[in-house]
Design a protein around this motif. Structure first.
Motif, PDB file in Angstrom:
ATOM      1  N   THR A  58       0.810  -1.224   0.000  1.00 23.41           N
ATOM      2  CA  THR A  58       0.000   0.000   0.000  1.00 23.41           C
ATOM      3  C   THR A  58       0.836   1.264   0.000  1.00 23.41           C
ATOM      4  OG1 THR A  58      -0.062   0.202   2.415  1.00 23.41           O
ATOM      5  CG2 THR A  58      -1.787  -1.142   1.369  1.00 23.41           C
ATOM      6  N   TRP A  59       2.146   1.182   0.189  1.00 21.21           N
ATOM      7  CA  TRP A  59       2.975   2.347   0.437  1.00 21.21           C
ATOM      8  C   TRP A  59       2.497   3.040   1.718  1.00 21.21           C
ATOM      9  CZ3 TRP A  59       7.356   2.179  -2.150  1.00 21.21           C
ATOM     10  CH2 TRP A  59       7.384   1.492  -3.365  1.00 21.21           C
ATOM     11  N   ALA A  60       2.522   4.377   1.765  1.00 25.73           N
ATOM     12  CA  ALA A  60       2.268   5.065   3.039  1.00 25.73           C
ATOM     13  C   ALA A  60       0.796   5.378   3.275  1.00 25.73           C
ATOM     14  CB  ALA A  60       3.071   6.367   3.094  1.00 25.73           C
ATOM     15  N   LYS A  61      -0.038   5.228   2.286  1.00 25.10           N
ATOM     16  CA  LYS A  61      -1.431   5.643   2.411  1.00 25.10           C
ATOM     17  C   LYS A  61      -2.323   4.492   2.874  1.00 25.10           C
ATOM     18  CE  LYS A  61      -0.751   9.858   0.948  1.00 25.10           C
ATOM     19  NZ  LYS A  61      -0.972  11.014   1.829  1.00 25.10           N
ATOM     20  N   ALA A  62      -3.535   4.862   3.268  1.00 22.54           N
ATOM     21  CA  ALA A  62      -4.494   3.854   3.707  1.00 22.54           C
ATOM     22  C   ALA A  62      -5.009   3.046   2.523  1.00 22.54           C
ATOM     23  CB  ALA A  62      -5.667   4.528   4.424  1.00 22.54           C
ATOM     24  N   GLY A  63      -5.326   1.792   2.766  1.00 22.71           N
ATOM     25  CA  GLY A  63      -5.855   0.931   1.712  1.00 22.71           C
ATOM     26  C   GLY A  63      -5.581  -0.531   2.017  1.00 22.71           C
ATOM     27  N   LEU A  64      -5.718  -1.363   1.001  1.00 27.22           N
ATOM     28  CA  LEU A  64      -5.492  -2.800   1.132  1.00 27.22           C
ATOM     29  C   LEU A  64      -4.426  -3.255   0.150  1.00 27.22           C
ATOM     30  CD1 LEU A  64      -9.152  -4.191   1.281  1.00 27.22           C
ATOM     31  CD2 LEU A  64      -7.561  -3.964   3.204  1.00 27.22           C
ATOM     32  N   ALA A  65      -3.488  -4.042   0.640  1.00 23.12           N
ATOM     33  CA  ALA A  65      -2.564  -4.759  -0.238  1.00 23.12           C
ATOM     34  C   ALA A  65      -3.143  -6.157  -0.414  1.00 23.12           C
ATOM     35  CB  ALA A  65      -1.182  -4.822   0.383  1.00 23.12           C
ATOM     36  N   VAL A  66      -3.460  -6.538  -1.636  1.00 22.45           N
ATOM     37  CA  VAL A  66      -4.137  -7.812  -1.898  1.00 22.45           C
ATOM     38  C   VAL A  66      -3.320  -8.635  -2.881  1.00 22.45           C
ATOM     39  CG1 VAL A  66      -6.256  -8.923  -2.689  1.00 22.45           C
ATOM     40  CG2 VAL A  66      -6.379  -6.697  -1.541  1.00 22.45           C
ATOM     41  N   ALA A  67      -3.066  -9.875  -2.527  1.00 25.52           N
ATOM     42  CA  ALA A  67      -2.342 -10.776  -3.432  1.00 25.52           C
ATOM     43  C   ALA A  67      -2.963 -12.159  -3.356  1.00 25.52           C
ATOM     44  CB  ALA A  67      -0.868 -10.849  -3.052  1.00 25.52           C
ATOM     45  N   GLU A  68      -3.060 -12.818  -4.499  1.00 29.04           N
ATOM     46  CA  GLU A  68      -3.535 -14.197  -4.547  1.00 29.04           C
ATOM     47  C   GLU A  68      -2.323 -15.122  -4.509  1.00 29.04           C
ATOM     48  OE1 GLU A  68      -5.748 -16.700  -7.910  1.00 29.04           O
ATOM     49  OE2 GLU A  68      -7.091 -15.381  -6.778  1.00 29.04           O
ATOM     50  N   VAL A  69      -2.311 -16.039  -3.559  1.00 29.61           N
ATOM     51  CA  VAL A  69      -1.144 -16.895  -3.358  1.00 29.61           C
ATOM     52  C   VAL A  69      -1.578 -18.352  -3.224  1.00 29.61           C
ATOM     53  CG1 VAL A  69       0.914 -17.300  -1.954  1.00 29.61           C
ATOM     54  CG2 VAL A  69      -0.068 -15.004  -2.064  1.00 29.61           C
ATOM     55  N   ASP A  70      -0.944 -19.217  -3.981  1.00 32.02           N
ATOM     56  CA  ASP A  70      -1.075 -20.651  -3.740  1.00 32.02           C
ATOM     57  C   ASP A  70      -0.043 -20.970  -2.669  1.00 32.02           C
ATOM     58  OD1 ASP A  70      -0.928 -23.440  -3.723  1.00 32.02           O
ATOM     59  OD2 ASP A  70      -1.441 -23.590  -5.843  1.00 32.02           O
ATOM     60  N   VAL A  71      -0.472 -20.930  -1.429  1.00 31.92           N
ATOM     61  CA  VAL A  71       0.456 -20.965  -0.301  1.00 31.92           C
ATOM     62  C   VAL A  71       1.305 -22.225  -0.308  1.00 31.92           C
ATOM     63  CG1 VAL A  71       0.632 -20.960   2.217  1.00 31.92           C
ATOM     64  CG2 VAL A  71      -1.040 -19.480   1.090  1.00 31.92           C
TER      65      VAL A  71
END
Length: 329
Positions: A238-251
């Motif tokens: 997200t860097w410094a701002k508000a929000g969501l970091a979203v990633a799809e992962v085959d864990v």
């Protein structure tokens, strides 16, 4: 479940519990719209963090909630089919703890009390006493809070307990002792990313790192929430701002790929390691007594970055890329 969309939130939370719960509901709704199965919210999302980390005012501490407080139950109902990790101040009777709880609509899945307390925080909280992973519908998870991730042993303990995903909940500020003209130059900003990537890579696990944004008292929080792969690569942020970091992962697949040749957990040599002071005649490390309170709490005073919006909404940091304004994928 192997493939899962993981969301790490960057958002501001203060003392108003109902307002904080409304913000949590919005973040859960946005994460659900993105298809996330796991959402990691910041430390102290229920009640806010300390306003002064060096000399906390005992009359202005975050509200303490019992482990079974109705607010936590409300977060669980909001989570429904999702898995949600959230931080709060736990009322432990005679002690307070900086704590985190992982919930779904089925109830509480796991808990953690912050073990490593930086200088100043010891005036507000008692330390937890261990690390334990737990099973969830999205995989086996272990939680860390703030300063916990500075210590490699914390994440390693969880990895050895079978954690596939590390949920790191933070209220991590910019430098308190060494002002920087820009966020990118801030020592704590660099350390925050470094610890996230190192803890994932050295244990070959997936890591979801959330953090607060905005300001509380004299501190300004970094943001920089992210999802990191088991090779230490940042998959979303997200860097410094508000929000969501979203990633799809085959864990499972990503962990297997990272461990295909080098398997860090299997190749350890425990007999060669020791804790300081366990062998006869070996001194313990020196810890300066009265200098400790003057040190930076996370290894470095807020920089003059100007005001940040207090509301959670469509904010982006530098290098926005092609993603929608509220998410980074």
């Amino acid at each position: 479940m192997s493939t899962v969309r993981i969301a790490a939130a960057a958002a501001h939370f203060g003392r108003d519990l109902e307002f904080g719960l409304a913000r949590i509901a919005k973040l859960i709704d946005d994460a659900r719209r993105s298809g996330a199965g796991l959402l990691v919210l910041p430390d102290a999302a229920l009640g806010g963090y300390l306003a002064d980390l060096r000399h906390p005012d005992p009359e202005a501490l975050p509200p303490a909630l019992k482990a079974d407080d109705p607010l936590i139950q409300r977060v669980a109902r909001l989570a429904a089919e999702m898995v949600v990790c959230v931080g709060y101040c736990e009322d432990g009777g005679d002690e307070r703890y900086n704590a985190a709880v992982c919930v779904s609509g089925d109830g509480v899945l796991g808990r953690h009390r912050k073990v490593h307390l930086p200088a100043g925080e010891t005036a507000a909280y008692a330390p937890g006493d261990g690390f334990a992973a737990f099973d969830t519908p999205v995989g086996r998870i272990g939680m860390l809070i703030d300063y916990d991730k500075t210590f490699p042993e914390s994440a390693r303990s969880l990895a050895l307990d079978g954690a596939e995903i590390l949920a790191c909940l933070s209220a991590w500020p910019t430098s308190i002792t060494n002002r920087a003209p820009r966020m990118a130059q801030d020592r704590q900003a660099k350390l925050f990313d470094l610890y996230d990537q190192a803890r994932a890579a050295e244990n070959q696990v997936v890591l979801a790192s959330s953090n607060q944004t905005g300001a509380m008292g004299g501190m300004r929080f970094l943001g920089q929430s992210k999802v990191v792969g088991p090779g230490g690569d940042i998959l979303a942020r997200t860097w410094a701002k508000a929000g969501l970091a979203v990633a799809e992962v085959d864990v499972a697949a990503e962990i297997d790929r990272a461990r295909r040749v080098l398997r860090h957990l299997d190749e350890r040599r425990p007999s060669a390691y020791r804790e300081a002071g366990t062998a006869a005649g070996i001194p313990r490390p020196h810890v300066p007594g009265d200098r400790r309170a003057a040190r930076e709490p996370y290894g470095v005073e807020r920089g003059p970055y100007g005001p940040e919006r207090e509301s959670y909404g469509p904010e982006r940091g530098p290098n926005p890329g092609p993603n929608p304004p509220w998410t980074a994928s």
